[in-house]
Each structure stands twice: as C-alpha cells, then as structure tokens.
Write a protein that holds these residues in place. Structure first.
Motif, PDB file in Angstrom:
ATOM      1  N   VAL A  99       0.846  -1.190   0.000  1.00 34.89           N
ATOM      2  CA  VAL A  99       0.000   0.000   0.000  1.00 34.89           C
ATOM      3  C   VAL A  99       0.884   1.244   0.000  1.00 34.89           C
ATOM      4  O   VAL A  99       0.990   1.950   0.989  1.00 34.89           O
ATOM      5  CB  VAL A  99      -0.967   0.014   1.200  1.00 34.89           C
ATOM      6  N   LYS A 100       1.545   1.498  -1.124  1.00 29.15           N
ATOM      7  CA  LYS A 100       2.370   2.678  -1.278  1.00 29.15           C
ATOM      8  C   LYS A 100       1.868   3.545  -2.431  1.00 29.15           C
ATOM      9  O   LYS A 100       2.495   4.550  -2.752  1.00 29.15           O
ATOM     10  CB  LYS A 100       3.836   2.296  -1.516  1.00 29.15           C
ATOM     11  N   LYS A 101       0.765   3.132  -3.036  1.00 31.71           N
ATOM     12  CA  LYS A 101       0.159   3.939  -4.089  1.00 31.71           C
ATOM     13  C   LYS A 101      -1.339   3.655  -4.120  1.00 31.71           C
ATOM     14  O   LYS A 101      -1.811   2.617  -3.634  1.00 31.71           O
ATOM     15  CB  LYS A 101       0.810   3.654  -5.439  1.00 31.71           C
ATOM     16  N   LEU A 102      -2.087   4.574  -4.696  1.00 32.07           N
ATOM     17  CA  LEU A 102      -3.546   4.459  -4.665  1.00 32.07           C
ATOM     18  C   LEU A 102      -4.049   3.235  -5.414  1.00 32.07           C
ATOM     19  O   LEU A 102      -5.036   2.613  -5.018  1.00 32.07           O
ATOM     20  CB  LEU A 102      -4.177   5.720  -5.270  1.00 32.07           C
ATOM     21  N   SER A 103      -3.407   2.897  -6.496  1.00 31.50           N
ATOM     22  CA  SER A 103      -3.872   1.737  -7.266  1.00 31.50           C
ATOM     23  C   SER A 103      -3.839   0.469  -6.427  1.00 31.50           C
ATOM     24  O   SER A 103      -4.721  -0.401  -6.543  1.00 31.50           O
ATOM     25  CB  SER A 103      -3.022   1.560  -8.529  1.00 31.50           C
ATOM     26  N   SER A 104      -2.842   0.361  -5.530  1.00 32.56           N
ATOM     27  CA  SER A 104      -2.784  -0.795  -4.631  1.00 32.56           C
ATOM     28  C   SER A 104      -3.874  -0.711  -3.575  1.00 32.56           C
ATOM     29  O   SER A 104      -4.505  -1.714  -3.239  1.00 32.56           O
ATOM     30  CB  SER A 104      -1.413  -0.870  -3.959  1.00 32.56           C
ATOM     31  N   LEU A 105      -4.102   0.483  -3.047  1.00 32.79           N
ATOM     32  CA  LEU A 105      -5.119   0.662  -2.013  1.00 32.79           C
ATOM     33  C   LEU A 105      -6.502   0.255  -2.519  1.00 32.79           C
ATOM     34  O   LEU A 105      -7.274  -0.384  -1.809  1.00 32.79           O
ATOM     35  CB  LEU A 105      -5.141   2.121  -1.554  1.00 32.79           C
ATOM     36  N   PHE A 106      -6.808   0.634  -3.755  1.00 31.20           N
ATOM     37  CA  PHE A 106      -8.116   0.328  -4.337  1.00 31.20           C
ATOM     38  C   PHE A 106      -8.171  -1.036  -5.027  1.00 31.20           C
ATOM     39  O   PHE A 106      -9.219  -1.418  -5.532  1.00 31.20           O
ATOM     40  CB  PHE A 106      -8.501   1.389  -5.364  1.00 31.20           C
ATOM     41  N   SER A 107      -7.035  -1.754  -5.060  1.00 32.42           N
ATOM     42  CA  SER A 107      -6.950  -2.994  -5.850  1.00 32.42           C
ATOM     43  C   SER A 107      -7.477  -2.718  -7.259  1.00 32.42           C
ATOM     44  O   SER A 107      -8.376  -3.381  -7.780  1.00 32.42           O
ATOM     45  CB  SER A 107      -7.755  -4.114  -5.188  1.00 32.42           C
ATOM     46  N   TYR A 108      -6.882  -1.690  -7.864  1.00 36.25           N
ATOM     47  CA  TYR A 108      -7.413  -1.106  -9.087  1.00 36.25           C
ATOM     48  C   TYR A 108      -7.532  -2.113 -10.225  1.00 36.25           C
ATOM     49  O   TYR A 108      -8.554  -2.174 -10.923  1.00 36.25           O
ATOM     50  CB  TYR A 108      -6.512   0.061  -9.500  1.00 36.25           C
ATOM     51  N   ASP A 109      -6.505  -2.938 -10.422  1.00 37.95           N
ATOM     52  CA  ASP A 109      -6.551  -3.901 -11.528  1.00 37.95           C
ATOM     53  C   ASP A 109      -7.705  -4.880 -11.359  1.00 37.95           C
ATOM     54  O   ASP A 109      -8.441  -5.177 -12.315  1.00 37.95           O
ATOM     55  CB  ASP A 109      -5.225  -4.661 -11.617  1.00 37.95           C
ATOM     56  N   SER A 110      -7.881  -5.387 -10.144  1.00 32.60           N
ATOM     57  CA  SER A 110      -8.986  -6.325  -9.893  1.00 32.60           C
ATOM     58  C   SER A 110     -10.329  -5.619  -9.997  1.00 32.60           C
ATOM     59  O   SER A 110     -11.311  -6.184 -10.500  1.00 32.60           O
ATOM     60  CB  SER A 110      -8.843  -6.953  -8.502  1.00 32.60           C
ATOM     61  N   LEU A 111     -10.378  -4.386  -9.529  1.00 33.83           N
ATOM     62  CA  LEU A 111     -11.629  -3.624  -9.551  1.00 33.83           C
ATOM     63  C   LEU A 111     -12.129  -3.423 -10.965  1.00 33.83           C
ATOM     64  O   LEU A 111     -13.341  -3.517 -11.233  1.00 33.83           O
ATOM     65  CB  LEU A 111     -11.403  -2.271  -8.872  1.00 33.83           C
ATOM     66  N   GLN A 112     -11.234  -3.162 -11.883  1.00 39.58           N
ATOM     67  CA  GLN A 112     -11.647  -2.960 -13.276  1.00 39.58           C
ATOM     68  C   GLN A 112     -12.291  -4.216 -13.860  1.00 39.58           C
ATOM     69  O   GLN A 112     -13.210  -4.128 -14.678  1.00 39.58           O
ATOM     70  CB  GLN A 112     -10.436  -2.561 -14.120  1.00 39.58           C
ATOM     71  N   GLN A 113     -11.818  -5.375 -13.406  1.00 38.68           N
ATOM     72  CA  GLN A 113     -12.361  -6.629 -13.930  1.00 38.68           C
ATOM     73  C   GLN A 113     -13.658  -7.015 -13.229  1.00 38.68           C
ATOM     74  O   GLN A 113     -14.626  -7.420 -13.870  1.00 38.68           O
ATOM     75  CB  GLN A 113     -11.334  -7.759 -13.757  1.00 38.68           C
ATOM     76  N   VAL A 114     -13.686  -6.866 -11.886  1.00 38.13           N
ATOM     77  CA  VAL A 114     -14.849  -7.286 -11.109  1.00 38.13           C
ATOM     78  C   VAL A 114     -15.995  -6.295 -11.235  1.00 38.13           C
ATOM     79  O   VAL A 114     -17.171  -6.682 -11.333  1.00 38.13           O
ATOM     80  CB  VAL A 114     -14.462  -7.472  -9.624  1.00 38.13           C
ATOM     81  N   SER A 115     -15.686  -5.012 -11.199  1.00 38.05           N
ATOM     82  CA  SER A 115     -16.724  -3.974 -11.249  1.00 38.05           C
ATOM     83  C   SER A 115     -16.255  -2.827 -12.141  1.00 38.05           C
ATOM     84  O   SER A 115     -15.718  -1.830 -11.641  1.00 38.05           O
ATOM     85  CB  SER A 115     -17.039  -3.466  -9.836  1.00 38.05           C
TER      86      SER A 115
END
Length: 515
Positions: A99-115
């Motif tokens: 958790v050193k960047k926002l994309s990690s905090l939001f689980s951005y890669d997974s979020l784009q696929q799941v929602s």
C-alpha cells in the motif's frame, strides 16, 4: 489536565516543534504552579523520513532529557515544567509494502475486472499519474489522494496501536483522574497530508469518543494553517508529475474552508492562521530534503494550543473560531502576540538564560575541564557554591558548601552540562530561524545576539539589547550585564534556594535572568 497534540504532515510536525519550545519556556504549564502539565504528542505522516519531522523529534528528545534533569520541586520556576510524552509516529500507509500507491489501495486492476463501473469512477476521480504516484514521500499536495488513504482509519478495529493507546489514556484521564482532557490537531489545510488528515482524524476521534460516551468530557481543537510559504518547482520535472504546487494553495484553502463551514462539527475551537507575506522555501518532493526553516506562524499555532488548553468551555456545543492578527503587515512585535505580557516574560527570561549559558557559562565550564579547576576557580568564585571546591589552598580560600556538594568532574554533572547546552543551542537555533522569515521584521529579539551566542566565538556582552522593548538607559544597561549576573551568582543563599550541581547552577542563573 492533559493535552493530546497531533501534528499532521510536515506543517504539523513544525507546529509540534514550536509547541515543544513553548512548553520549555513555560507557556503550556498547568494553572496551579505545583501541578505538572502532561502533553502527549503524536506525529502523523506517510513520509516517515520527512526532514521537518525528524528535526521536531530531535527537539522533543532534547526537551525530555532536560525535563528529567529538572525533576523535583518546580513550583518556583515555569521553565521545563510540563511533561512531554511522545506517543509515536503513525503512518496512514501502514507497514504493508503493497500500500504505497492508490492503485494498490483500491486494488485497481482487480476492480476494473470485477466492477468496471467502480473502476471507471476511480478513473474519473484520479489521474493515472495520481494512481501510480509513490506515496512514501507523502500525498504530494493532493488532498484527494490523502483523503482516500486517511479514510481507512477505523479506531474501533485498531486494538493495540497508537490510536488505541491515545483513546485509553483519555479514558484513564476521565475515569481515574476526573480530568477533562483536550485534543488539539495541527496541520495545513492547503497541502496534502494535513488537508486530508485534519477533517478525517477529527471526525474519527469525535465519533469514537461519542460511541464511548466521553465526548462531553473531551474538547477537540485545531490550528487551521493557511498558506504562509511558497516555492518554485525544480526544473526538469515532467509536466504530469504529481507534486505539491504552491500556486494551487489558495484554491485548496478556499475549498477546505467551504467544507469546514458545514462539516466542522468535530471541533469545539479552531484557530485560523496564515500570512499574506509568504516565505519562499526550497522545493522538495519529500523525505530528508523537506526541512523548511521554522516560521513565526507555527509559534502562533503553539500559542493557540496554549490558549485552548487554558480556556474553559463545555465541549461539543458548537465550533468557536479564533483569528489572530497583528498591527503591521510587515512587522511582528510583542504586542502582536495574543498572550498579554506572559509570552514576553517567559520567552524573554528563557532566551536571556540560553544566551548567557552559551556565550559565557558553558564555555567557562568546558575550559575548566581542559585546564583544571584550580586555574579556573579564581575567575569564577561562584563555582564553589554549586560544586565541591578543589583541595588546593586556592580552592579552600574561596570556600563553598564542602563535601556535600557534587564533584564537577562526575559523569552525571558532565552529562547535565552537555544536555543543558544542547537544549540552549536547539532553542536559540529555532528562535533565530523564526527571525529570518522572508522580508518581514520580527521585532521580538535582536537577531545579531541570537546568531552569535553559540559558544563558538568570543561574544560581546549584549544581554541588555537581547530582548526588544526592554532597553534601559545607559546606567541600567551597565548593571544588566553578564559580569553583573555572575557577581550575583556568587551568593550562598541563592545556591541554597536552587540546589547544588549543574542543575542548581542552571536554576540559579535562570532566576537571575528573569525580566
């Protein structure tokens, strides 16, 4: 009464540095002279190696060492009276390396696929550069980034960490001691960490205290630091690089103040502080290079905390706003400090003490170590009032307290000499840098005296000119000099009143430096 002071971000750390210096001179003492004030401090910063933070922690450590030296009867002197207890440094990023960047905090890669819809919302709120920025250097002047991270705070689920310690100490203050503790937050509302941390931490603390039925016994205040410095970004930075931009500070401030108009419920009192004449500082992306010099606005913030601590008022009955002002836009004088004559008296006395100690007493004592006490004693008859006299005929001639006094060469006495000297150096360093704020004239002390009183050179006696506004006529200036102070130091009754050894010497000198 306990004060819980929380410094958020780089500006918050500098305010805690100022608070430490104000505590040292006695501006945060309890109402009763025999009562010891306890101040708990907590640093909040994602940039754990921030230079301003490290300097504040160093000043705090020096103060704590001095406070321990002066343990005992404090009723006669306000100096070094308050107890300072640093709880810790808390990083909103936690210890997880992921958790050193926002994309990690939001689980951005997974979020784009799941929602995909939520992923699109994240894309609307943050730029790709903001999502991938390394947050180890802080939130880069972007309140939106900081708010996203700070919103993860959940006091209810943080058993055993620093927040739980803070709540537990408040609970003990209320339950066992019957006290009404106060919490005070410091931070800028125009940058990143402070702007996001003040409202979030204030709200979370407010809600937690309400949940435990303690909110009506705890006052929450804050210093809202408006813009008071600016900088020019370094050349070579990419156009889309994420970093703090001082040309956006006023826009950020306006948005923050509009927010607090309707969302200021967590705070019982706020102190609004800024400066029209912004001081130019060096640009930094963070870490050790972010080490801006102290500023008088931070001293005002610490005085706000002192006012908040000493002002009675029922918590949670509506937010009170305190705004400080001064007579001249380009000058700061004693009459501009919102403390009456108290600040002038306490700051003046402590500064006179530090000046005399560094420019004369400490160098003489260090010389005694190198040349021997027997050669030193003839020029310092006060020595035998605080330390065991040497066994030579010359030492016996000057008399003194005899064997019950400590040995000057004892390791504890030498450690005390070093500790007091280090505090004086740190305090005058801080005070001198405050007098260098941009183009403004800070008319509290004579900066020439502050600059030269470091014990590294021969310093002319300028004691009577040190504090602005107490200059006496020529006859009185002659009596307000270091030689005259040292003559009065050679007094058996004075030594008996203030104690023996290095601590007794410092106490006696402090009393003679009073204004």
């Amino acid at each position: 009464m306990s004060l819980y002071a929380i410094g958020i971000g780089g500006t918050g750390a500098k305010c805690l540095e100022a608070l430490t210096q104000m505590a040292a001179v006695g501006l945060l003492n309890s109402d009763g002279p025999s009562l010891e004030q306890t101040i708990y401090t907590l640093f909040v910063d994602a940039d754990e190696t921030n230079g301003s933070l490290e300097r504040a922690r160093s000043s705090m450590s020096l103060y704590q060492k001095c406070h321990e030296l002066f343990e005992g009867d404090r009723a006669s002197q306000p100096w070094m009276q308050a107890r300072l207890n640093n709880l810790d440094l808390w990083s909103p990023l936690g210890q997880a390396a992921t958790v050193k960047k926002l994309s990690s905090l939001f689980s951005y890669d997974s979020l784009q696929q799941v929602s995909p819809d939520l992923g699109s919302l994240v894309d609307v709120l943050f730029t790709p550069e903001e999502l991938e920025a390394n947050l180890e250097v802080g939130f880069r002047g972007r309140p939106a980034i900081g708010s996203a991270v700070m919103s993860q705070i959940e006091l209810d689920n943080r058993n055993g960490d620093v927040w739980q310690q803070l709540i537990e100490k408040i609970r003990i203050d209320i339950g066992n001691k019957g006290r009404f503790p106060k919490v005070f937050l410091f931070g800028s509302i125009f940058g990143g960490t402070g702007a996001s941390g003040i409202p979030t931490i204030g709200r979370v603390l407010h809600q937690r205290l309400e949940a435990e039925n303690m909110r009506d016994r705890v006052s929450i205040g804050s210093a809202f630091m408006l813009p008071y410095f600016s900088f020019t970004p370094a050349s070579g930075l990419a156009k889309d690089e994420v970093f703090a931009r001082s040309d956006q500070f006023l826009l950020n401030t306006e948005a923050a103040l509009r927010y607090y108009v309707t969302q200021g419920k967590p705070f019982d009192t706020v102190y609004v502080l800024g400066d029209h004449n912004t001081t130019e500082v060096e640009f930094s992306l963070g870490k050790t290079s972010q080490k801006n010099a102290p500023h008088f606005i931070e001293m005002y913030a610490a005085l706000g905390a002192s006012h908040f601590l000493q002002t009675e008022g029922k918590p949670n009955t509506g937010t009170q706003v305190a705004v400080a002002s001064r007579q001249s836009r380009n000058r700061l004088s004693w009459s501009d400090l919102p403390t009456g004559g108290t600040a002038k008296k306490l700051l003046g006395t402590s500064t006179r003490f530090a000046y005399v100690w560094l420019s004369n007493i400490a160098p003489e004592l260090n010389q005694a170590k190198s040349t021997g006490i027997n050669r030193f004693i003839s020029g310092a008859p006060w020595f035998n009032k605080f330390f065991k006299p040497p066994t030579s005929a010359l030492g016996r001639m000057f008399g003194g307290g005899g064997d019950e006094l400590p040995d000057f060469n004892d390791s504890k006495q030498q450690e005390a000499l070093s500790t007091i000297t280090e505090w004086c150096l740190d305090y005058l360093r801080w005070l001198n840098e405050i007098h260098q704020c941009g183009d403004e004239l800070i008319g509290l002390f004579n900066p020439v005296c502050l600059t030269r009183a470091d014990g590294t050179q021969v310093v002319p006696d300028q004691l009577s000119e040190l504090v602005v506004g107490i200059e006496a006529d020529r006859s009185k200036r002659a009596s307000d000099s270091i030689p005259q102070l040292k003559t009065r130091l050679d007094d058996q009754e004075l030594a008996a009143k203030h104690g023996r050894g290095m601590v007794g010497l410092a106490r006696a000198l402090y009393s003679l430096c009073a204004i």
